[in-house]
Write a protein that holds these residues in place. Structure first.
Motif, PDB file in Angstrom:
ATOM      1  N   ASN A  60      -8.929  -7.048  -3.171  1.00 17.44           N
ATOM      2  CA  ASN A  60      -9.400  -6.765  -1.809  1.00 17.44           C
ATOM      3  C   ASN A  60      -9.019  -7.854  -0.829  1.00 17.44           C
ATOM      4  N   PHE A 106      -9.612  -3.932  -8.249  1.00 18.23           N
ATOM      5  CA  PHE A 106     -10.144  -4.037  -6.886  1.00 18.23           C
ATOM      6  C   PHE A 106     -11.579  -3.538  -6.859  1.00 18.23           C
ATOM      7  N   GLY A 324     -10.333  -1.187  -0.017  1.00 18.67           N
ATOM      8  CA  GLY A 324     -10.837  -0.873  -1.350  1.00 18.67           C
ATOM      9  C   GLY A 324     -11.174   0.583  -1.556  1.00 18.67           C
TER      10      GLY A 324
END
Length: 395
Positions: A60, A106, A324
């Motif tokens: 992220n 992520f 994300g």
């Protein structure tokens, strides 16, 4: 030198043409961080370049830097692999893949699952609504989808616990118990790396500015729970218990050569689903196996709706994207029997079990079964780009 760098760069799936991103923890137990896969090694990008965003235990932080940084970083990695003066840095920061721990790549902000394969949609309709039109009237006007649970998206290797819930009994009443029709769905995922302004839709032409990369997705489905609860509001507990993703996110730049025009869309989609260029898909050769026995090999190029159209429809009402976000294609199925993307289709809802290589048969998944989804992108110059795998055991 502990390895042949030139050989690694020319790896068939994970060479210099691929360089997917993931999260790894070195064997010395030090902090997890961002890495790029090269052959059977992982490159420690923070060790190579020192950028603060590369020391994070999630992609992220890198994704939030924007498309300019994404492209710049990929260029720096390629330059480091191609120029002899960077070789010592590459060698120092390379870790054997079998000596590291791979984590969730992520932090998932939101999760949306689409239903973008016409073959899959029509096959499901024929199973559950025989004698009726195979597609609902709205299916070719918009990419149908639903919101899933971000909190139950797990990386490859995490066991899948068989869900409990309600399903229909023989008498037509609700029965509570473990699902007897646990299924996989082979899908392709798209990872969003940019937050959109509140109330502002993302256009199909902005796809490359918003989507960081592509991964493999297994959308687990309890078909008996799903069938009982779907009407009138759609999937819920039959889907929300688990979604599995690959450890690697392949950057869009690595897949540029795999873009292909979609089959014609008829009727013409609404204006917000049309861009400056015709809709495109990706030439992704996919495969799913049960206990090591290959059962299907669909290709993503056969999808009806494009990834950019999915993103545009997801935000047409002003819903914002966040860094994300994950949206998946829905089951990837083709026209042939060996191109079906889930057991619901392959076994005709369990009525035609398939034979596995060890003499066993399966209508749906049993405890202890291991499913493996793999994929590769096919480039026009004969190169391939690996997408990794999603491997899961039913607990």
């Amino acid at each position: 030198m502990p390895f042949d760098l030139d050989k690694l760069c020319g790896d068939d799936l994970f060479g210099i043409q691929c360089l997917p991103y993931g999260i790894f923890q070195p064997s010395d137990g030090s902090k997890a961080r961002i890495g790029a896969r090269l052959g059977d090694h992982v490159l420690d990008l923070f060790g190579m370049f020192g950028d603060a965003c590369l020391s994070a235990c999630s992609l992220n932080s890198l994704m939030a830097q924007g498309r300019g940084t994404w492209n710049e970083l990929r260029g720096r990695i390629i330059e480091s692999l191609e120029r002899p003066r960077f070789r010592d840095s590459v060698v120092r920061n390379a870790h054997a893949l079998n000596a590291v721990h791979l984590g969730m790549p992520f932090d998932v902000a939101d999760y949306v699952d689409f239903f973008a394969s016409e073959h899959h949609a029509a096959n499901v309709a024929r199973l559950f609504r025989p004698g009726t039109p195979p597609l609902h009237p709205n299916w070719k006007s918009l990419p149908v989808g639903y919101h899933g649970r971000a909190g139950t998206v797990y990386p490859s290797g995490v066991p899948v616990k068989r869900p409990w819930g309600q399903s229909a009994s023989e008498g037509g009443m609700a029965a509570y118990g473990p699902s007897g029709k646990l299924d996989f769905e082979l899908e392709v995922g798209f990872v969003v790396g940019r937050t959109s302004p509140i109330g502002q839709p993302v256009t199909v032409d902005e796809f490359d500015d918003y989507v960081f990369g592509v991964n493999l997705v297994c959308d687990w489905s309890a078909r008996d729970l799903q069938a009982w609860e779907t009407f009138p509001l759609g999937p819920f507990t039959g889907k929300s218990f688990c979604t599995s993703v690959s450890h690697w996110v392949v950057p869009l730049a690595a897949l540029e050569g795999a873009r292909q025009p979609l089959p014609p869309q008829n009727p013409l989609p609404s204006s917000y689903l049309r861009g400056d260029a015709p809709p495109w898909g990706l030439d992704l050769a996919l495969e799913v196996a049960i206990n090591g026995h290959s059962i299907s090999k669909p290709n993503f190029r056969d999808m009806y709706w494009s990834p950019a159209q999915m993103l545009a429809h997801m935000t047409v009402n002003g819903a914002r994207t966040r860094v994300g976000d994950l949206f998946a294609s829905g089951t990837v199925s083709g026209a042939r029997e060996d191109e079906l993307g889930c057991l619901l289709e392959i076994t005709r809802n369990g009525n035609s079990p398939i034979a596995l290589g060890n003499g066993e048969t399966r209508a749906y998944l049993e405890d202890g079964d291991e499913t493996t989804i793999t994929g590769r992108a096919l480039l026009p110059n004969g190169l391939t780009v690996g997408l990794g795998e999603v491997r899961s055991i039913i607990a």
